[in-house]
Enzyme design. Structure first.
Site, PDB file in Angstrom:
ATOM      1  N   ARG A 298     -44.715 -13.051  56.092  1.00  0.00           N
ATOM      2  CA  ARG A 298     -45.711 -13.268  55.038  1.00  0.00           C
ATOM      3  C   ARG A 298     -46.857 -12.302  55.261  1.00  0.00           C
ATOM      4  O   ARG A 298     -46.888 -11.592  56.258  1.00  0.00           O
ATOM      5  CB  ARG A 298     -46.206 -14.711  55.043  1.00  0.00           C
TER       6      ARG A 298
ATOM      7  N   ASN B   1     -54.338 -16.712  51.222  1.00  0.00           N
ATOM      8  CA  ASN B   1     -54.308 -17.497  52.456  1.00  0.00           C
ATOM      9  C   ASN B   1     -54.727 -16.630  53.629  1.00  0.00           C
ATOM     10  O   ASN B   1     -54.153 -15.564  53.863  1.00  0.00           O
ATOM     11  CB  ASN B   1     -52.889 -18.023  52.712  1.00  0.00           C
ATOM     12  N   GLU B   2     -55.746 -17.066  54.325  1.00  0.00           N
ATOM     13  CA  GLU B   2     -56.192 -16.399  55.552  1.00  0.00           C
ATOM     14  C   GLU B   2     -56.195 -14.869  55.448  1.00  0.00           C
ATOM     15  O   GLU B   2     -55.414 -14.175  56.107  1.00  0.00           O
ATOM     16  CB  GLU B   2     -55.329 -16.833  56.738  1.00  0.00           C
TER      17      GLU B   2
ATOM     18  N   CYS C  90     -53.727  -0.727  56.170  1.00  0.00           N
ATOM     19  CA  CYS C  90     -52.668  -0.160  55.337  1.00  0.00           C
ATOM     20  C   CYS C  90     -52.892   1.339  55.112  1.00  0.00           C
ATOM     21  O   CYS C  90     -54.016   1.799  54.991  1.00  0.00           O
ATOM     22  CB  CYS C  90     -52.619  -0.891  53.999  1.00  0.00           C
TER      23      CYS C  90
ATOM     24  N   CYS D 151     -50.964   3.177  52.724  1.00  0.00           N
ATOM     25  CA  CYS D 151     -50.177   3.549  51.541  1.00  0.00           C
ATOM     26  C   CYS D 151     -50.977   4.503  50.646  1.00  0.00           C
ATOM     27  O   CYS D 151     -52.165   4.736  50.875  1.00  0.00           O
ATOM     28  CB  CYS D 151     -49.763   2.299  50.776  1.00  0.00           C
TER      29      CYS D 151
ATOM     30  N   CYS E 121     -54.034   3.052  49.042  1.00  0.00           N
ATOM     31  CA  CYS E 121     -55.166   2.929  49.962  1.00  0.00           C
ATOM     32  C   CYS E 121     -55.840   4.290  50.164  1.00  0.00           C
ATOM     33  O   CYS E 121     -57.065   4.373  50.240  1.00  0.00           O
ATOM     34  CB  CYS E 121     -54.728   2.313  51.289  1.00  0.00           C
TER      35      CYS E 121
ATOM     36  N   GLU F 118     -57.156 -26.491  57.183  1.00  0.00           N
ATOM     37  CA  GLU F 118     -56.006 -26.788  58.038  1.00  0.00           C
ATOM     38  C   GLU F 118     -56.573 -27.282  59.363  1.00  0.00           C
ATOM     39  O   GLU F 118     -57.428 -26.618  59.954  1.00  0.00           O
ATOM     40  CB  GLU F 118     -55.156 -25.527  58.267  1.00  0.00           C
TER      41      GLU F 118
ATOM     42  N   TRP G 140     -45.223 -19.176  66.851  1.00  0.00           N
ATOM     43  CA  TRP G 140     -45.806 -17.840  67.025  1.00  0.00           C
ATOM     44  C   TRP G 140     -45.908 -17.542  68.519  1.00  0.00           C
ATOM     45  O   TRP G 140     -46.196 -16.432  68.929  1.00  0.00           O
ATOM     46  CB  TRP G 140     -47.181 -17.749  66.370  1.00  0.00           C
TER      47      TRP G 140
END
Ligand code: GLA
Ligand code: ZN
Length: 663
Positions: free
Chosen positions: A109, A147-148, A154, A156, A159, A304, A313
C-alpha cells in the site's frame, strides 16, 4: 452542527473483509459495548470502484445503513492510499519511482505519487463520488483524508516537473537558485531548467540546500494533494468535519501544513507493549500526544489505538498487559484526545496484517482484551458529559520544527545527536516533574507561556528570532540549546560567531566547538554537583550572560557549559552541551518554583499527571503506566470520578491503574 469534540469511543471496521452475514452481529455488539463511532473504507478503492468509472457503493450503503440502525456514527476514509490494480495498470504514472529508478510496485500500500496527474484525477473522482453519495447519509459525520501521509522521495517525471515549478516559484531564475543553494561548490551550477531534477541516485551528500528544498517541496506536495480532496469535501459536505490520521513520530511530513486544512487532527497510537521499554514508552507516547495536540493547538482524535499484539511488520510484540489497553486510551484523553478509535474491531484473517491484532481475535470469541475495552467504553460513556469541552492549559511549551529536523537529518551533527530524541529527553523531564507541556511549531505565537524550551535551532531567520526575543523581553523564560543559529533557512552556514542571530538574547559567544558525539564528558554546576554531557560541547565566552555550569574535563575544563542571561523582563538560558536528563529536571524544578508553574509534585516513576478543564470544572488524570503498583501522595481531597469515592492522602494505583479526580 459539526461536532468532533465529544468524548467517545470508536473502532476501525472493514466490512469488505468479512462475510456480510457477520456485519449485523458485529455492529450490534459494537452498540452493546458502548462504541459510538466507526471508521471505514480507507483502503477499499477496489471495492468502491471496481473498474474505471464503475462505482459500486451498494455494499457500503448497506453497512452504513446498519451503523445508522444501531445509532453509530461513521467517518469515511478516502481510499487513495491504495490505488487499485486497474488504475495502476492503466496509469502506471500513479506509482512512485525510487531514487535508484525502480518502481514502487503495487502489492502492499502507499504506492501512490502525490504529484501524479492520474492519481490526482482518479483520486478526486472517487472522492467526489463518495462525497456526493454520502453527504446526506445520516450516519456520516466526517472524513479522513487518505491514510497516514508520509514522504516517498518520488523521482517520477511528474515530480521532476512539479519540483522545477516549485523552485521557479520560490526563486524566479536560475542565477538566484545557484546563488541561494551555493551550487558553485563541486561545479553543481545549473544553466538550464531541464538540468534541475529531484535528487537522483540517492546520495545523502548532495547539496544540503537543494536537499532541504526537496523536502519542502515534498511536504508541499502532500498538502497540495490533500487539498484536492479537501476542496471537494468542503464543497459537497460542508456539514462534515475533515481529519487525517497522522503516523507515529518522528516522521518526515509537514504535519502543521497538513493540519492547517483539517478541522481536527488525528493520531494512530501504538505504544510499545514490551516490558523492556516500560521506562520510556509512556513518555515518548506522552510526547506523541502532545505533538498531535500541537498540530492545531486544539484537542484531537485517536483514529487507531492499541488493541492487541502488534505484528507483521516485525515479529509480534508482547500482548498488552492487563490494564494497558484501558490505561493508554485514558492517557490519550488525559492529553487532549476527544474520540478514541481502536484499531481494529477484529484481527484480519487475510492479508499482510493478520497478526496486527484487533480487539477480537481470529476465533471471533471476545476475550480478555475485549472485556477491558468494554469496561473502558462504559467508563468513557459515563464521563462523556463531564469531560466533553474540556482542554489542557499549559504554561510550558517545547518548540518543534520539521524543518530543523530535516536539516539536521541531512547533515548529522555528531554521533548520537538526534533532534527528536533531544526533544524527547526534555519532554520526559518536564512530564516526570508533573508539569504540563505543549509541543508546538517553532513559528507559533508564544503568548500565555511562562517557560519556552527551543532545542537545536539550527536554521534561523529574523522572524523566528523576533518571536523568541519578544517572548523573553516580556518576561518569559527561554531555554535554547547548542547547534542554534548555525544556518539560514536556505541551509547555508552563517558567517558570524554562534549562536548567530541568537547571540544578542543569549549574551554568549561560541569560540569553538567540539562534536564529542557518543563520548560522555563532565559538567559541574554552581553547587559542585557533577553531571554528564554528550553529543556536543560549545566552548563559550559569556559576553553578558552568567555561567551556571562548567565543563569538568578535557582542554576546556573549567569553562562555561550552560549560561543564563537577563534579557528584558525575562531570562534566556543557553546550553552549550547536551546535558543529561537529571540536569534538566533540577533546573526545571527550580524554574517551576520561580515561575509558580502548576505542578503535580511527587509523581512516582511511570505515573503521569495532566489536567483537563472547562466550564464543568477541572479534572486531574493520574495514570500509572507501569507494571508495578505505586502510591501517589495527594495534596488535597478529590472526588474520584471513576471510583465514585473521596480520595485523599495516599492513593494506591494498581499496575496500569487510572484515576480521574475532580479538583
Ligand atoms: C497504521 C495503518 C493501519 C494499520 C496499522 C497497523 O497505523 O493506518 O492501516 O496498518 O498501522 O499496522
Ligand atoms: Zn512522483
Amino acid at each position: 452542527m459539526k461536532r468532533y469534540d465529544l468524548i467517545q469511543m470508536g473502532v476501525d471496521y472493514y466490512p469488505e473483509h468479512w462475510e456480510e452475514s457477520m456485519w449485523e452481529p458485529d455492529i450490534r455488539l459494537m452498540k452493546e459495548t458502548g462504541v459510538k463511532v466507526v471508521r471505514v473504507a480507507e483502503f477499499a478503492w477496489s471495492r468502491l470502484e471496481i473498474a474505471e468509472g464503475n462505482c459500486q457503493f451498494g455494499w457500503l450503503d448497506r453497512a452504513l445503513d446498519l451503523f445508522h440502525k444501531y445509532e453509530l456514527q461513521v467517518v469515511i476514509g478516502t481510499p487513495t492510499a491504495t490505488p487499485p490494480r486497474w488504475l495502476t495498470t492503466k496509469f502506471p504514472d500513479v506509482l512512485p519511482i525510487f531514487a535508484n529508478g525502480e518502481t514502487f510496485q503495487p502489492g502492499v500500500r502507499g504506492h501512490r505519487c502525490y504529484n501524479s496527474t492520474s492519481l490526482r484525477e482518479y483520486g478526486s473522482r472517487i472522492t467526489q463520488h463518495l462525497a456526493e453519495h454520502y453527504s446526506e447519509h445520516p450516519a456520516v459525520i466526517g472524513w479522513q483524508t487518505d491514510n497516514e501521509f508520509g514522504m516517498l522521495d518520488c523521482h517520477c517525471d511528474a515530480c521532476n516537473i512539479a519540483f522545477r515549478n516549485w523552485v521557479k516559484a520560490k526563486y524566479g531564475n536560475l542565477d538566484r537558485v545557484n546563488a541561494e543553494w551555493g551550487t558553485v561548490v563541486w561545479s553543481g551550477e545549473y544553466s538550464d531548467w531541464n538540468e534541475l531534477t529531484v535528487p537522483l541516485g540517492g546520495s545523502p551528500h548532495q547539496n544540503p540546500s537543494f536537499l532541504l528544498d526537496y523536502q519542502r517541496f515534498q511536504w508541499d506536495s502532500v498538502v497540495a494533494f490533500q487539498r484536492t480532496q479537501i476542496d471537494i469535501l468542503r464543497s459537497v459536505c460542508p456539514q462534515h468535519f475533515i481529519t487525517h490520521n497522522f503516523h507515529s513520530y518522528p516522521q518526515r511530513l509537514d504535519m502543521y501544513g497538513v493540519g492547517a486544512d483539517l478541522d481536527v487532527a488525528a493520531f494512530d497510537y501504538y505504544p510499545n507493549t514490551s516490558p523492556a521499554k516500560q521506562a520510556t514508552t509512556p513518555y515518548s507516547g506522552a510526547l506523541s500526544l502532545d505533538v498531535t495536540r500541537g498540530i492545531k493547538r486544539q484537542n484531537f482524535w485517536i483514529m487507531e489505538q492499541l488493541s492487541g499484539s502488534p505484528g507483521c511488520w516485525m515479529p509480534m510484540w508482547r500482548t498488552p498487559y492487563p490494564g494497558m489497553i484501558r490505561a493508554y486510551a485514558w492517557q490519550t484523553i488525559a492529553r487532549g484526545a476527544d474520540t478514541v478509535v481502536h484499531f481494529r474491531w477484529r484481527s484480519a484473517v487475510a492479508g499482510a496484517e493478520q497478526f496486527w491484532h484487533g480487539l477480537i481475535d481470529h476465533s471471533n470469541v471476545p476475550g480478555r482484551r475485549f472485556a477491558e475495552f468494554t469496561q473502558l467504553c462504559h467508563e468513557v460513556n459515563t464521563l462523556e458529559e463531564k469531560l466533553t469541552g474540556t482542554t489542557l492549559k499549559n504554561e510550558v511549551a517545547i518548540l518543534h520544527s520539521h524543518e530543523e529536523k530535516a536539516a539536521l537529518d541531512i547533515q548529522p551533527q555528531a554521533e548520537g545527536f538526534d533532534y527528536y530524541e533531544n526533544i524527547k529527553q526534555i519532554h520526559r523531564a518536564v512530564t516526570k516533574l508533573g508539569v504540563g507541556c505543549d509541543v508546538i511549531d517553532l513559528r507559533q505565537p508564544l503568548d500565555g507561556y511562562k517557560v519556552v524550551i527551543a532545542p537545536n535551532l539550527y536554521l534561523l531567520d529574523e522572524e523566528i528570532v523576533r518571536n523568541l526575543e519578544d517572548f523573553a523581553l516580556a518576561g518569559g523564560t527561554l531555554l535554547i540549546t547548542n547547534r542554534s543559529g548555525v544556518k539560514t533557512t536556505n541551509n547555508i552556514a552563517v558567517m558570524q560567531p554562534l549562536p548567530g542571530l541568537l547571540s544578542y538574547c543569549t549574551g554568549v559567544e561560541v569560540l569553538e566547538y567540539d562534536p564529542i558525539g557518543a563520548e560522555t564528558h563532565k559538567v559541574i554546576d554552581a553547587e559542585g554537583n557533577p553531571y554528564e554531557c554528550t553529543q556536543w560541547c560549545d566552548i563559550l565566552r559569556p559576553v553578558v550572560a552568567s555561567p551556571i555550569a562548567w565543563y569538568g574535563d578535557d582542554f576546556y575544563s573549567g569553562t562555561p557549559a550552560v549560561t543564563v542571561n537577563d534579557f528584558g523582563k525575562g531570562q534566556v538560558y543557553y546550553f552549550g552541551t547536551h546535558m543529561e536528563e537529571r540536569f534538566w529536571s533540577v533546573l526545571l524544578e527550580r524554574l517551576s518554583k520561580q515561575q509558580g508553574l502548576f505542578r503535580f509534585e511527587g509523581l512516582p516513576d511511570g505515573v503521569q499527571a495532566s489536567v483537563r478543564s472547562g466550564d464543568q470544572g477541572s479534572f486531574l488524570f493520574l495514570l500509572n503506566l507501569s507494571r508495578e503498583s505505586v502510591t501517589v501522595a495527594l495534596p488535597q481531597e478529590y472526588n474520584s470520578l471513576l471510583n465514585h469515592s473521596i480520595c485523599s492522602g495516599e492513593l494506591q494505583l494498581e499496575p496500569y491503574g487510572v484515576e480521574i479526580l475532580e479538583m
